[in-house]
Design a protein around this motif. Structure first.
Motif, PDB file in Angstrom:
ATOM      1  N   ASN A  48       0.849  -1.202   0.000  1.00 31.39           N
ATOM      2  CA  ASN A  48       0.000   0.000   0.000  1.00 31.39           C
ATOM      3  C   ASN A  48       0.882   1.248   0.000  1.00 31.39           C
ATOM      4  O   ASN A  48       2.116   1.143   0.085  1.00 31.39           O
ATOM      5  CB  ASN A  48      -1.018   0.001   1.159  1.00 31.39           C
ATOM      6  N   LEU A  60       5.731   4.767   1.870  1.00 34.73           N
ATOM      7  CA  LEU A  60       6.377   5.890   2.576  1.00 34.73           C
ATOM      8  C   LEU A  60       7.314   5.383   3.666  1.00 34.73           C
ATOM      9  O   LEU A  60       8.426   5.895   3.841  1.00 34.73           O
ATOM     10  CB  LEU A  60       5.304   6.802   3.176  1.00 34.73           C
ATOM     11  N   ALA A  89      -1.367   9.783   6.178  1.00 36.02           N
ATOM     12  CA  ALA A  89      -0.386   8.738   5.890  1.00 36.02           C
ATOM     13  C   ALA A  89       0.998   9.305   5.545  1.00 36.02           C
ATOM     14  O   ALA A  89       2.009   8.635   5.752  1.00 36.02           O
ATOM     15  CB  ALA A  89      -0.870   7.837   4.758  1.00 36.02           C
ATOM     16  N   GLN A 138      -1.486  10.736  -4.906  1.00 39.37           N
ATOM     17  CA  GLN A 138      -2.681  11.256  -5.568  1.00 39.37           C
ATOM     18  C   GLN A 138      -2.377  11.751  -6.986  1.00 39.37           C
ATOM     19  O   GLN A 138      -3.229  12.408  -7.584  1.00 39.37           O
ATOM     20  CB  GLN A 138      -3.248  12.425  -4.735  1.00 39.37           C
TER      21      GLN A 138
HETATM   22  C1  LIG Z   1      -1.257  11.854   0.071  1.00 40.58           C
HETATM   23  C2  LIG Z   1      -1.375  10.414   0.456  1.00 40.58           C
HETATM   24  N1  LIG Z   1      -0.311   9.787   0.981  1.00 40.58           N
HETATM   25  C3  LIG Z   1      -0.358   8.495   1.313  1.00 40.58           C
HETATM   26  C4  LIG Z   1      -1.488   7.737   1.160  1.00 40.58           C
HETATM   27  C5  LIG Z   1      -1.504   6.335   1.645  1.00 40.58           C
HETATM   28  O1  LIG Z   1      -1.807   5.393   0.695  1.00 40.58           O
HETATM   29  P1  LIG Z   1      -2.543   4.034   1.084  1.00 40.58           P
HETATM   30  O2  LIG Z   1      -3.965   4.351   1.391  1.00 40.58           O
HETATM   31  O3  LIG Z   1      -2.395   3.195  -0.157  1.00 40.58           O
HETATM   32  O4  LIG Z   1      -1.837   3.441   2.236  1.00 40.58           O
HETATM   33  C6  LIG Z   1      -2.626   8.342   0.571  1.00 40.58           C
HETATM   34  C7  LIG Z   1      -3.867   7.615   0.276  1.00 40.58           C
HETATM   35  O5  LIG Z   1      -4.568   7.025   0.985  1.00 40.58           O
HETATM   36  C8  LIG Z   1      -2.567   9.717   0.234  1.00 40.58           C
HETATM   37  O6  LIG Z   1      -3.632  10.336  -0.279  1.00 40.58           O
END
Ligand SMILES: Cc1ncc(COP(=O)(O)O)c(C=O)c1O
Length: 368
Positions: free
Chosen positions: A63, A68, A92, A164
């Motif tokens: 994910n 990150l 996140a 995004q």
């Molecule tokens: C700016 C941003 N960073 C990180 C994430 C984390 O991604 P994920 O939901 O796939 O863990 C998201 C989306 O959910 C996000 O919009």
């Protein structure tokens, strides 16, 4: 006129129906070949996604949040370190720092672009600062040159949170290769979304590539030999296969989002509605179309009465989240981010919105 039917904020079914035959066929292939975790379907997607972003490497992971975390680990960020992060982002971005034991240090956003305000970064830098994480928020590239200049001046690394912004361009070049690494989310609702959880990292630097491949796979390059403490953060084979199919459509879908955004920008003439300013360097892919209004509660009630479903991105800025209470931030610390949190409204935005639905959104808002 009241919209004749409820106009959704996002409807993933329409896209699925368009792709159903291809998706079900490849699902069968993945299952028949038992390529469930990592494997050839992920490798094929990684190559195609790197090519799409114009980077040397792409790594598929489970994910965007772990993307990150892995990027922070690969940069050697750990306990005691600080990471600069815009206060106006999905939480996140900050988890990336927190999950490796580092401290997120927030900065305010620009009052017009709503993205990280590069002029406010220097005052937040300490001897513990290691990394700046810029976010291409709502699909629009942030001011990379300005952030890069601060990073260079202070000998810091910078990464892109491109969760995004699949396909967005900065001065004509797709995002993903500007920072040391760029982190993507393939969460189902993203511009390029999996059918489950998935994320990715792009980079032009071989050592990060090698390190992330090892970290995502139990710290191992040779089966059952573990060189460091690692994680299970591999991408599912099925998600890799589905993402490869969807990657072939992303430009078409992004173009449709841009066309819808252009209509919102030109045809919503209500002076009470403000939009994200788009500098010349930025070509947004409009993951979200966010506006601000003074009296949000009233505007939301009006939209609901008129059958338009809206979103809020995001109602609480990172520095005021309960999870970060211990960091000691207060209301008033980052006025721009706080203003946005209180006044933002996200309008319906996805490639399958019909022209008629777009007409209705515009008409309803102009009559507010
Ligand atoms: C700016 C941003 N960073 C990180 C994430 C984390 O991604 P994920 O939901 O796939 O863990 C998201 C989306 O959910 C996000 O919009």
């Amino acid at each position: 006129m009241v919209a004749t039917h409820k106009i959704p904020f996002l409807d993933l079914r329409k896209q699925y129906h368009q792709l159903k035959d291809e998706v079900l066929k490849v699902t069968e292939e993945v299952f028949e070949s038992n390529a469930f975790s990592g494997g050839p379907y992920v490798a094929t997607f990684e190559r195609a996604f790197a090519d799409y972003c114009g980077t040397s490497h792409a790594m598929g992971v489970n994910n965007g949040t772990t993307a990150l975390q892995l990027a922070m680990l690969a940069l050697g960020v750990g306990p005691g370190d600080e990471v600069i992060i815009p206060a106006n982002t999905f939480i996140a971005t900050a988890w990336g720092a927190s999950h490796v034991g580092a401290t997120p240090v927030f900065v305010d956003c620009d009052p017009n672009t709503w993205e990280i305000d590069a002029s406010k970064i220097a005052e937040r830098i300490t001897e513990r600062t290691k990394v700046i994480a810029g976010v291409h928020l709502y699909g629009q590239p942030f001011d990379i040159a300005a952030v890069q200049a601060v990073a260079e001046q202070h000998n810091l690394r910078f990464i892109e949170d491109a969760a995004q912004a699949h396909g967005a361009r900065y001065n004509g070049t797709r995002v993903g290769g500007f920072g040391e690494m760029a982190c993507f989310s393939f969460y189902p609702g993203k511009n390029l979304g999996a059918y489950g959880e998935a994320g990715g990292i792009t980079t032009n630097h071989r050592p990060y590539y090698d390190h992330v491949l090892s970290l995502r796979n139990h710290g191992s390059q040779t089966r059952y030999y573990h060189d460091e403490i690692g994680y299970n953060m591999r991408m599912d084979g099925l998600q890799g296969a589905i993402l490869s199919i969807k990657l072939r459509y992303i430009d078409q879908w992004n173009a449709r989002r841009q066309a819808i955004a252009a209509r919102y920008q030109q045809e919503i003439t209500n002076p009470g509605v403000r939009m994200q300013q788009q500098p010349g360097f930025a070509e947004s892919v409009y993951h979200l179309f966010v506006v601000t209004v003074e009296n949000r509660a009233d505007f939301l009630r009006y939209l609901e009465e008129n059958n338009i479903v809206a979103g809020l991105h995001y109602p609480v800025p990172c520095h005021l989240q309960k999870a970060y209470e211990s960091l000691g931030y207060h209301k008033g610390d980052f006025p721009q981010a706080e203003y946005l949190a209180e006044h933002c409204v996200s309008l319906p935005m996805f490639a399958e919105l019909t022209d008629e639905e777009v007409n209705q959104v515009i008409d309803v808002i102009n009559r507010y």
